[in-house]
Design an enzyme around this catalytic site. Sequence first.
Site, short mmCIF file in Angstrom:
data_model
loop_
_atom_site.label_atom_id
_atom_site.label_comp_id
_atom_site.label_asym_id
_atom_site.label_seq_id
_atom_site.Cartn_x
_atom_site.Cartn_y
_atom_site.Cartn_z
N LYS A 1 -15.94 -19.84 20.56
CA LYS A 1 -15.83 -21.27 20.84
C LYS A 1 -15.90 -22.08 19.55
O LYS A 1 -15.08 -22.96 19.30
CB LYS A 1 -16.94 -21.70 21.80
CG LYS A 1 -16.87 -23.17 22.20
CD LYS A 1 -17.91 -23.51 23.25
CE LYS A 1 -17.83 -24.98 23.64
NZ LYS A 1 -18.81 -25.33 24.69
N GLU B 1 -20.85 -12.56 14.27
CA GLU B 1 -20.48 -11.22 14.72
C GLU B 1 -18.96 -11.07 14.81
O GLU B 1 -18.39 -10.09 14.33
CB GLU B 1 -21.11 -10.91 16.08
CG GLU B 1 -22.62 -10.82 16.08
CD GLU B 1 -23.31 -12.14 16.37
OE1 GLU B 1 -24.50 -12.13 16.69
OE2 GLU B 1 -22.63 -13.20 16.31
N GLY C 1 -19.75 -21.33 26.97
CA GLY C 1 -19.31 -19.98 26.65
C GLY C 1 -19.43 -19.03 27.82
O GLY C 1 -18.52 -18.23 28.08
N ARG C 2 -20.54 -19.09 28.54
CA ARG C 2 -20.73 -18.14 29.64
C ARG C 2 -19.95 -18.53 30.90
O ARG C 2 -20.00 -17.81 31.89
CB ARG C 2 -22.22 -18.00 29.95
CG ARG C 2 -22.99 -19.29 30.18
CD ARG C 2 -24.50 -19.04 30.10
NE ARG C 2 -25.29 -20.25 30.20
CZ ARG C 2 -25.55 -21.06 29.18
NH1 ARG C 2 -25.04 -20.80 27.98
NH2 ARG C 2 -26.31 -22.12 29.32
N GLU D 1 -29.72 -17.08 30.03
CA GLU D 1 -29.37 -18.08 29.02
C GLU D 1 -29.32 -19.47 29.65
O GLU D 1 -29.66 -20.46 29.01
CB GLU D 1 -28.04 -17.74 28.37
CG GLU D 1 -27.77 -18.54 27.10
CD GLU D 1 -26.68 -17.93 26.24
OE1 GLU D 1 -26.99 -17.03 25.44
OE2 GLU D 1 -25.51 -18.34 26.39
N HIS E 1 -32.30 6.59 41.35
CA HIS E 1 -32.95 7.69 40.63
C HIS E 1 -33.53 7.22 39.30
O HIS E 1 -33.87 8.04 38.45
CB HIS E 1 -31.96 8.83 40.41
CG HIS E 1 -31.51 9.47 41.68
ND1 HIS E 1 -32.13 10.60 42.21
CD2 HIS E 1 -30.54 9.14 42.56
CE1 HIS E 1 -31.54 10.93 43.34
NE2 HIS E 1 -30.57 10.06 43.58
N LYS F 1 -30.09 -17.86 15.56
CA LYS F 1 -28.92 -17.73 14.69
C LYS F 1 -29.19 -18.33 13.31
O LYS F 1 -28.81 -17.77 12.28
CB LYS F 1 -27.71 -18.44 15.32
CG LYS F 1 -27.07 -17.71 16.49
CD LYS F 1 -25.88 -18.53 17.00
CE LYS F 1 -25.21 -17.87 18.18
NZ LYS F 1 -24.09 -18.71 18.69
#
Length: 521
Positions: free
Chosen positions: A181, A187, A240-241, A326, A357, A485
């Site tokens: 964005k 990253e 963003g999400r 978030e 399990h 960040k």
Amino acid sequence: MSALSQTTAWKSFSHAVSASPTKPATLRILRAAELEVDLSTQRHSPALVIAARALLNQQGFEQARADLFEGAPINWTENRAAWHTALRAPTPPSRVAHAVQAEQAKLAGFVERVNAQNLYRNVVHLGIGGSDWGPRLAVESLAGHAGRRTIRFASNVDAHAITAALEGLDPSDTLIIISSKSFTTIESLANAACAIDWLRAGGVKQPLDHFVAVTANAQAAREFGIREEHIFEFWDWVGGRYSIWSSIGLPIALGLGMDTLNDLRAGAAQMDEHFLNATLEENAPVQMALSAVANCSVLGYASFALCPYDARLRHLVPWLQQLEMESLGKSTQRDGTTLDVASSPAVWGMPGTDSQHTFFQWLHQDGKGAPVDFILCAKPDHRHTRHHRLLIANCLAQRAALLEGKSFEQALAEVSLKEKNPQAAAALAKHRVHPGGRPSTLIVMPQLDPKQLGALLALYEHKVFTEGVLWGINPFDQWGVEFGKRLAGDIERRLDALGSDPAVSPYDPSTAHWVRKLASG
């Protein structure tokens, strides 16, 4: 503003939740789009229905919902709209219709062109967080619907991620997508630099011709060197999400086709219509949110587990972790006061039956346990009918066992069939007691296709939005992420400055120690 716990509506809601039966006897299934949402094992009573409506009214839910769809600045700490619904509306709202439709047409044109020219057998998508989880989930869960290209994802700044994503691909036939964005995400840009070197080493003379950018900062993408016709924009009013509905969906279109991306949006739009128009009592996102708030803030559950009984939905867990944690990982209300009830449960899980399990022992017999969201497809996309029958049986059995439990008397009768010593039987029976009364929600999809997946994602988006309204917090910012960040950037600079005075550090002793030690190699 009064403390939430001291308001009349909250007190009534809390009392009604506590007084409602732990094993409700009424079948309560809500239909939303084409999904069926079974809330029959959540707390429910006529008094709770009344109290829940009063709480929604007190917290201004209906106005907040209208503001969401009208593009009002409901992200109040950044003075922005959160208008992701406009990206999937059959007819986008007039204020943004031109921009939205222009970008959708540009993306569709790009996909049509590269398909016609048979370009790019491979696509590597570089994004993280909201720019990664949505497309990754859609591509991997819907892979059986198409497969024109190999689509790989690299998100982590650990170089193992980008190395694995590029391994074995032909650089001359690979497209790199940078989805960011801000176009400053460290990253994604670090991985892009590796991809440039890889393309150049593979004989590609103009590596940036193999790049596209999806961003709200087109100028930064231009400065990076990406061609104008390879830049796809979205806007600061798209979180963003919530960005899968925007051009962030490009890898879906390239891998599975434009029809898949369009159907994904159409399914979400159907859920938008349900959320807007269904009565509060029949509104699936609203009722899921009320149950979630009851479980966390009244009943004291600090987490909930997500268990999709479909192996293709394994990435739904981290997608929902980000959406919930978030969005809701906050405790400051709009007026600046601190929320005085528990909020934002941790989200965790994995697909069934692996989950049975792994952690269902804890769900069944821990002193507290956690609510569970079960997700099931009525129809499989394979011919192995017994496998699907086993999957359904396990899902329904685990849910029933969590609700019903097993009393000491039942356990004793079971043990006594083999153990004839009364004292030994009683001792063993204590270990087989299950408390029961544990809440869960079952979501049944007709089948896993793009429309149903789109509806499922929008269902959870609106649930989280409603939780934010009920708790009085802003689900659309993420200041905690931004803080971390900034610290990471400062520490990276200190790691680079090998000659700086190691005694000078603004950090705690442990952080300062590791900065000095790791900088020195």
